[in-house]
Write a protein that holds these residues in place. Structure first.
Motif, PDB file in Angstrom:
ATOM      1  N   ALA A 293      32.202  26.142  11.810  1.00  0.00           N
ATOM      2  CA  ALA A 293      31.335  25.026  11.888  1.00  0.00           C
ATOM      3  C   ALA A 293      29.555  25.085  11.380  1.00  0.00           C
ATOM      4  O   ALA A 293      29.061  24.290  10.685  1.00  0.00           O
ATOM      5  CB  ALA A 293      31.038  24.735  13.398  1.00  0.00           C
ATOM      6  N   ALA A 294      29.192  26.504  11.392  1.00  0.00           N
ATOM      7  CA  ALA A 294      27.907  26.632  10.754  1.00  0.00           C
ATOM      8  C   ALA A 294      27.787  26.562   9.284  1.00  0.00           C
ATOM      9  O   ALA A 294      26.817  26.046   8.693  1.00  0.00           O
ATOM     10  CB  ALA A 294      27.592  28.001  11.185  1.00  0.00           C
ATOM     11  N   TYR A 295      29.010  26.967   8.704  1.00  0.00           N
ATOM     12  CA  TYR A 295      29.168  26.476   7.318  1.00  0.00           C
ATOM     13  C   TYR A 295      29.060  25.179   6.842  1.00  0.00           C
ATOM     14  O   TYR A 295      28.474  24.707   5.951  1.00  0.00           O
ATOM     15  CB  TYR A 295      30.339  27.308   6.697  1.00  0.00           C
ATOM     16  CG  TYR A 295      30.332  26.924   5.199  1.00  0.00           C
ATOM     17  CD1 TYR A 295      29.727  27.831   4.253  1.00  0.00           C
ATOM     18  CD2 TYR A 295      31.210  25.973   4.644  1.00  0.00           C
ATOM     19  CE1 TYR A 295      29.840  27.770   3.060  1.00  0.00           C
ATOM     20  CE2 TYR A 295      31.152  25.917   3.334  1.00  0.00           C
ATOM     21  CZ  TYR A 295      30.593  26.818   2.357  1.00  0.00           C
ATOM     22  OH  TYR A 295      30.614  26.438   1.057  1.00  0.00           O
ATOM     23  N   GLY A 296      29.885  24.368   8.127  1.00  0.00           N
ATOM     24  CA  GLY A 296      29.705  22.947   7.620  1.00  0.00           C
ATOM     25  C   GLY A 296      28.259  22.214   7.865  1.00  0.00           C
ATOM     26  O   GLY A 296      28.120  21.197   7.146  1.00  0.00           O
ATOM     27  N   VAL A 297      27.280  22.830   8.786  1.00  0.00           N
ATOM     28  CA  VAL A 297      26.260  22.226   8.706  1.00  0.00           C
ATOM     29  C   VAL A 297      25.329  22.491   7.581  1.00  0.00           C
ATOM     30  O   VAL A 297      24.596  21.530   6.966  1.00  0.00           O
ATOM     31  CB  VAL A 297      25.428  23.081   9.925  1.00  0.00           C
ATOM     32  CG1 VAL A 297      24.014  22.716   9.807  1.00  0.00           C
ATOM     33  CG2 VAL A 297      25.837  22.881  11.219  1.00  0.00           C
ATOM     34  N   LEU A 298      25.396  23.746   6.653  1.00  0.00           N
ATOM     35  CA  LEU A 298      24.852  24.028   5.465  1.00  0.00           C
ATOM     36  C   LEU A 298      25.437  22.822   4.339  1.00  0.00           C
ATOM     37  O   LEU A 298      24.655  22.386   3.746  1.00  0.00           O
ATOM     38  CB  LEU A 298      24.969  25.318   5.259  1.00  0.00           C
ATOM     39  CG  LEU A 298      24.109  25.536   3.687  1.00  0.00           C
ATOM     40  CD1 LEU A 298      22.661  25.427   4.149  1.00  0.00           C
ATOM     41  CD2 LEU A 298      24.399  27.185   3.637  1.00  0.00           C
ATOM     42  N   GLU A 299      26.831  22.813   4.430  1.00  0.00           N
ATOM     43  CA  GLU A 299      27.278  21.915   3.557  1.00  0.00           C
ATOM     44  C   GLU A 299      26.875  20.687   3.653  1.00  0.00           C
ATOM     45  O   GLU A 299      27.109  19.851   2.522  1.00  0.00           O
ATOM     46  CB  GLU A 299      29.033  22.056   3.777  1.00  0.00           C
ATOM     47  CG  GLU A 299      30.095  21.457   2.756  1.00  0.00           C
ATOM     48  CD  GLU A 299      31.306  21.695   3.145  1.00  0.00           C
ATOM     49  OE1 GLU A 299      32.163  21.943   2.022  1.00  0.00           O
ATOM     50  OE2 GLU A 299      31.865  21.976   4.190  1.00  0.00           O
ATOM     51  N   ARG A 300      26.763  20.036   4.897  1.00  0.00           N
ATOM     52  CA  ARG A 300      26.133  18.619   5.028  1.00  0.00           C
ATOM     53  C   ARG A 300      24.710  18.422   4.779  1.00  0.00           C
ATOM     54  O   ARG A 300      24.290  17.411   5.019  1.00  0.00           O
ATOM     55  CB  ARG A 300      26.769  18.084   6.272  1.00  0.00           C
ATOM     56  CG  ARG A 300      28.357  18.032   6.597  1.00  0.00           C
ATOM     57  CD  ARG A 300      28.754  17.398   7.643  1.00  0.00           C
ATOM     58  NE  ARG A 300      28.131  18.020   8.938  1.00  0.00           N
ATOM     59  CZ  ARG A 300      28.784  18.913   9.495  1.00  0.00           C
ATOM     60  NH1 ARG A 300      30.112  19.327   9.098  1.00  0.00           N
ATOM     61  NH2 ARG A 300      28.292  19.768  10.688  1.00  0.00           N
ATOM     62  N   THR A 301      24.121  19.499   4.545  1.00  0.00           N
ATOM     63  CA  THR A 301      22.512  19.363   4.355  1.00  0.00           C
ATOM     64  C   THR A 301      22.177  18.615   3.105  1.00  0.00           C
ATOM     65  O   THR A 301      22.670  18.825   2.180  1.00  0.00           O
ATOM     66  CB  THR A 301      21.785  20.651   4.426  1.00  0.00           C
ATOM     67  OG1 THR A 301      22.173  21.650   5.431  1.00  0.00           O
ATOM     68  CG2 THR A 301      20.378  20.577   4.183  1.00  0.00           C
TER      69      THR A 301
END
Length: 238
Positions: free
Chosen positions: A101-109
């Motif tokens: 999930a944490a990678y997804g946050v960066l991916e959606r930034t």
């Protein structure tokens, strides 16, 4: 077995998932008593179902109804892996290697593209949570990460310490090679690969698929000849 019949059998509770289609033979007596179903039509229906117990791998993959896995992409996957076992093993490795999930946050930034994201992940261990790197008003120099990217990160995560914390956390949750490799297949791509992994990561889907595979056996894909003079070429007829 068309849409009308499937809808009818679903409404009376005979079909709840694909595997149930191949269990309709247990309803032979009840079928014969239904209006519009004579002995011959029932026999033809059950025979037609039995003829589909060994589907082509590409047709089987397409029929799973996975988002973005259309006929063309299913064909690409079938030719790439050649067998259900090989395909399933590769997808299972990709499921284990999928991003957190944490990678997804960066991916959606907003403002952080794939190249900048990969550069940040690669440099995560070297980033310091202390703010001295910004004393002169300049962010650290990382190839592929522009000043605009740093601004986007700070607008999303706030101060420098939170930005670094987000990058480091994302790095730990970054996708593994098996996941990335699936998206690199020409004709599949990262979006379709992510939907494929999401499908197989869902327990309900895996359980329904396991029950279906007790009824059907996908055929291995015929291996494409590699010794032909035209192998690998694109031939256009006009």
């Amino acid at each position: 077995l068309g849409f009308k019949q499937i809808e009818e059998f679903h409404e009376i509770g005979w079909l709840k998932e694909p595997a149930d289609i191949f269990q309709l033979k247990s309803k032979r007596a009840e079928l014969s008593e239904r209006e519009g179903y004579g002995e011959k039509s029932v026999a033809n229906l059950l025979a037609a179902i039995d003829e589909r117990r060994s589907p082509e791998l590409s047709r089987f993959l397409y029929a799973l109804g996975i988002r973005d896995i259309g006929e063309t992409t299913a064909g690409v996957l079938a030719r790439r892996f050649e067998s259900w076992t090989s395909f399933h093993d590769a997808v299972q490795r990709a499921v284990k290697a999928r991003p957190g999930a944490a990678y997804g946050v960066l991916e959606r930034t907003p403002g952080v593209g794939e190249g900048a994201r990969n550069a940040l992940i690669a440099a995560a261990d070297a980033l310091s949570a202390r703010g001295e790197l910004f004393y002169d008003g300049e962010p650290p120099k990382i190839k592929g990460v522009t000043a605009r990217t740093w601004d986007a990160l700070r607008n999303t995560f706030g101060d420098w310490a939170e930005t670094v914390r987000a990058i480091k956390t994302a790095a730990k949750a970054a996708p593994g090679e098996a996941y990335v490799e699936l998206g690199r297949i020409d004709g599949v791509g990262p979006v379709a690969a992510s939907h494929l992994v999401d499908f197989f990561a869902e327990k309900h889907n895996r359980d329904a698929l396991a029950r279906l595979l007790k009824e059907v056996t996908p055929q291995d894909e015929a291996r494409v000849a590699t010794s032909s003079k035209v192998s690998g070429m694109t031939i256009v007829f006009t």
